[in-house]
Design an enzyme around this catalytic site. Sequence first.
Site, PDB file in Angstrom:
ATOM      1  N   TRP A  93       4.850 -33.438  64.781  1.00 45.73           N
ATOM      2  CA  TRP A  93       5.255 -32.652  63.597  1.00 45.73           C
ATOM      3  C   TRP A  93       5.764 -31.263  64.005  1.00 45.73           C
ATOM      4  O   TRP A  93       6.750 -30.780  63.462  1.00 45.73           O
ATOM      5  CB  TRP A  93       4.091 -32.539  62.604  1.00 45.73           C
ATOM      6  CG  TRP A  93       4.489 -31.688  61.443  1.00 45.73           C
ATOM      7  CD1 TRP A  93       5.104 -32.115  60.300  1.00 45.73           C
ATOM      8  CD2 TRP A  93       4.370 -30.267  61.345  1.00 45.73           C
ATOM      9  NE1 TRP A  93       5.375 -31.035  59.494  1.00 45.73           N
ATOM     10  CE2 TRP A  93       4.936 -29.890  60.111  1.00 45.73           C
ATOM     11  CE3 TRP A  93       3.849 -29.273  62.178  1.00 45.73           C
ATOM     12  CZ2 TRP A  93       4.986 -28.568  59.675  1.00 45.73           C
ATOM     13  CZ3 TRP A  93       3.904 -27.947  61.755  1.00 45.73           C
ATOM     14  CH2 TRP A  93       4.465 -27.608  60.512  1.00 45.73           C
ATOM     15  N   ASN A  94       5.108 -30.603  64.947  1.00 45.12           N
ATOM     16  CA  ASN A  94       5.601 -29.306  65.439  1.00 45.12           C
ATOM     17  C   ASN A  94       6.833 -29.602  66.276  1.00 45.12           C
ATOM     18  O   ASN A  94       6.755 -29.660  67.500  1.00 45.12           O
ATOM     19  CB  ASN A  94       4.588 -28.619  66.362  1.00 45.12           C
ATOM     20  CG  ASN A  94       3.395 -28.069  65.624  1.00 45.12           C
ATOM     21  OD1 ASN A  94       2.643 -28.820  65.017  1.00 45.12           O
ATOM     22  ND2 ASN A  94       3.211 -26.767  65.686  1.00 45.12           N
ATOM     23  N   ASP A  95       7.954 -29.795  65.629  1.00 42.61           N
ATOM     24  CA  ASP A  95       9.042 -30.433  66.373  1.00 42.61           C
ATOM     25  C   ASP A  95       9.807 -29.501  67.299  1.00 42.61           C
ATOM     26  O   ASP A  95      10.757 -29.921  67.948  1.00 42.61           O
ATOM     27  CB  ASP A  95       9.957 -31.241  65.468  1.00 42.61           C
ATOM     28  CG  ASP A  95      10.773 -30.390  64.525  1.00 42.61           C
ATOM     29  OD1 ASP A  95      10.607 -29.162  64.531  1.00 42.61           O
ATOM     30  OD2 ASP A  95      11.559 -30.985  63.783  1.00 42.61           O
ATOM     31  N   THR A  96       9.369 -28.253  67.399  1.00 40.63           N
ATOM     32  CA  THR A  96      10.000 -27.380  68.381  1.00 40.63           C
ATOM     33  C   THR A  96       9.189 -27.290  69.674  1.00 40.63           C
ATOM     34  O   THR A  96       9.543 -26.510  70.558  1.00 40.63           O
ATOM     35  CB  THR A  96      10.215 -25.962  67.819  1.00 40.63           C
ATOM     36  OG1 THR A  96       8.953 -25.436  67.450  1.00 40.63           O
ATOM     37  CG2 THR A  96      11.128 -25.992  66.612  1.00 40.63           C
TER      38      THR A  96
END
Length: 819
Positions: free
Chosen positions: A497-500
Site C-alpha cells: 500500500w505504501n507504494d512509494t
Amino acid sequence: MKYGYFDDQTREYVITNPRTPVKWINYVGTLGFGGFVDHTGGLLLCKGDPALNRITKYIPQLPGSQFKGQTLYLRKRSSRGTQIFSPLFVPTLDEYERFECRVGLGYTQFDTEFHGIRSQISVFVPKGESILVQEISVTNLGAEAVEIDAIPLLEYTHFDALKQFMNADWVPQTMMSEAHEDGAGRKILAQFAFMNRDQRQTYFTANVAASSFETDRRVFLGDNEYGTFQRPKSLENAELSNTLALRGDNVGALMLRLGSLAPGETKRFVTLLTQQEGTRVESLARARSLFEKYRHHEAVASARTAMGKDWDAYLGRVQVNTPDASMNSMLNVHNPRQCYMTKNWSRDLSLYQLGFGGRGIGFRDSSQDVMGVMSNMPEEARELIEKLLSVMKSNGSAMHQFYASTMVANEGDAREFEDRPKFYGDDHLWIVFAVCAYLKETGNLRFLDHVLPFYEKDKHGAPREQGTVLNHLQRAVEFTKSNVGRHGLPLLGFADWNDTVNLRTGAESLFVANQYGKALLDLIELFDFRGDHAQAERYRADYEHMRGLVNEYAWDGEWYVRYFDHDGSPIGSKKNAQGQIWTNGQSWPVISGFAPRERAERALDSVNRLLNTPNGIKLSGPGYDGFDPEKGGVTTYPPGAKENGGIFLHANPWVMIAETLVGNGDRAFEYYNQINPAAKNDVIDTYECEPYVYAQNILGNEHPQFGLARNSWLSGTASWVYQVATKYILGIMPGYAGLEIDPCIPKAWDGFSVRRQFRNADYVIEVTNPEHVSKGVQKLVVDGVPVAGNVIPAFDDGKTHTVQVTLGTQADAGEQAAQ
Ligand code: GLC
C-alpha cells in the site's frame, strides 16, 4: 469562517469569499460525461476518459485569477456608461457586492452581485445524460433601467489531453469550429479535431437568440492575444466577429442580448454543452434533440429535482445524529458524497490528479473505494468489483490498474524496473475485503458462484481461464501464502500500500502479512457461515502460522517493524535513524488480530507518542533526509511531505479502527476529529484545501508548512473514514446474520442515533450511554423485545424496526439487579 460555511439545511457548503487559498471544486456528472467546476466557474469537462476525450482546457497550474475552461461575461450599459465583468469573479476580478458559491450534491450554484446586477448560475449534468446544463438568471438590483448582454465563453482543448501540451504545431493545425442556425436566431457552435470530424463533435448553444459568436481565441482576446481574458478586446465592440476557427486555439462564445432590464426585473437563459458521436450530420441531429429537451426551464428544473431525489435515496440509506454537529454533517452529506466521487472517478481527474497519463482505475484504490459506497449503493459497488475481479491473474495476484473503457490492464509503475517484481504485495488482498463487505451488506451469497475470467488472454484475446468469485478470493490468499521471503513473511513485490517504498527483490512486507491475516479472518468467517468448517480450519491454520511469524520476527520492543529489506535487515525499527516507526506497521497487526493485547496497546501508544500531531497521524517518522534510490519514491519528498513522514490521511482511519478494537473510544474519536476537514474551517489559511472533503495529505511537523493540505477529493481516506465512523465508532456493522451493534464512542457522549436501511428493512437505532462508557452493549431491544447478544436480525420485510441499545459495563443489567 473566513471563506465560507456549512449550510446543513440545504446540504451545501457556501463559499462567500472567492479568494480561497487554492481553488475549491465540485464534481458534475460522471466519468461517462462530466468533470469538475471550480468555485469561480472554471470548468474541466470530459467524456468517457479524461486523457483521451477531454473537452475544455483547464490548466490547474495557472494562478487562481486566470480563466480556466469557461466563464461568463456580462456587459452592462446604463446612463453611467458600460461595465464588462464576470459574475463569477474570475477572470475580470471586479469587486463584488456579494459572492456565494454553493457546493451542492451534483451541482454548483452561484449567487453573486456585481455592479448592481445579481446573477444566479446553476451548473449540473442531468443524470445519465451527456449534457452540461447551466441556467442563468440576471436581475437588475439598481434604481434605473440597464441594458445587459451576456457572453458565455468556453475554451476547448484537443481531445488528447497530453498532446495539447506536447505539440504546439500539430494540435492547433487540427482544431476547427463550425456554426449552425437553430431557428429563432439561436446558434449552435460545433467544435472538433479534424481527425474526429466524422466521428464526434462538441456542441454549444443557448436557448435564446445569439446576435453574433466567436470561435477563435485570438480574435476574441484581440490585439494578437495581447488582449486578455480579464479585458477581452472583442467585448469593446457591439458584436462578436462571427469568425469560424479553421485552426488554432478554439473557443465558443455567444453574444446574448438580454435587452433592457427595468429595476427589479429578471431575465434568464440556459446554455447547453454536449458531445455527440457520429458524422457531423448525425451528431448534430442528436445534439439538436438533446438541446430541444433542455431548452425549457421546466425541463431543467425537473432534471435538477430528479437528481436531488437520487441523492436523497443514496444518502438516505444511512443517516446519523451524534452529539457532534460537524461529524453529523460530514457523515450525512459530505463524506458519502466524496465516497461516491472516489468510486466514480477513482484517481483519474481532480485538481491534483490531472487525468493525463495512463493511470486508469487502480486495483487497490477501487477495491477500497467500493467499500465506502457499500451501505449506500451495493449493487453499483458489485459492478465495479466484477471488473476488478476480472483483472486478477490466474495466480491470484492482480493487475495494478486498468482502463474502464477497454478493460486493458497493466502493472503500473512496476513496469519501469526490469529487475524488480511485477506484482504489488497488497493489491489482490483488498478485493477479499470488498467482496465480503458486499456479501454482508446484501446477503447475496450466490455472488460467490458467479463465474468471472482471470486476466490472461489467449491469442484470440479470449480469457485463458475463469473461475467463480469464491475461487478468485481463494487464489488471492494462496498467492500471498506461496510468495514469502526469508522469514516466511509475504514478499513486498514492487511495493505494498505504501507504494512509494520500492525495495529490492526479496524484501518482505509486514503490511501484507497483516492484510493477509485480516483476509484470512474474513474467509474463515465466510466458510464457517457457509458450513464449510474444514476449509475454515485450514485457513485458521494458515492464520496461526502467520501470526506466529509476525510476533516472532517483527516485534521491535515498543512497536512492530514495517519491512525486512532484501538482505533481511529491518526497516521501521529503533535500529534505523530515519523511518524508525511506521503507522501502518502498528494499526494493521491490531486489525489482523495478530498483536496480543499488550503489544497492541503498546504499539498504538507508540503511534500516539511518536507519530500523532494535532493535524493527524504521520505515516512514518522521522522522514528520510535525502534521495536514496534503494528506498525509492518515498525519498523524493522532503521530510514531512506526502509518504515521507507526512500526514497521509488514508492511514489515519486504520489507526482509528485499531483504537476501537482495543476499546479506546476517546482516542478513536480524537483521531477522527483532528482530521475532520469541517473542523479546519477556522484554520483554513493554513490548511488551504476544501473544508468539505478529505484531502490525501497534510504536511507533517517536520515540514515548515505543517498543516497544509493537498490532493483533495480523490483519496481512499473518504472510504475508510466513512467506514470507521459508521461501522467502528458508531458500531453499526453489517454481518452475515444481521446488523452487529458494537459502538466504541467517546465516554462523554450520552448516546446517538442512526437510521439505516439494511437488506430491505429500515432500522431506527437509538443508543444510550448512561454509564458513560466507550464500549459494551448491555442491552438490545428490537421492536420492544429484548434480544440476547448484539446482532439485529436481517428482517428483509420492507418495514421499519426500532432498536434500543444501552451501553454499559455489565453484560446484562437486568440480571445483576435480580441477584
Ligand atoms: C496513493 C495511491 C495509493 C497508494 C497511496 C500510498 O493514494 O493512490 O494507491 O496506496 O498513495 O502510497
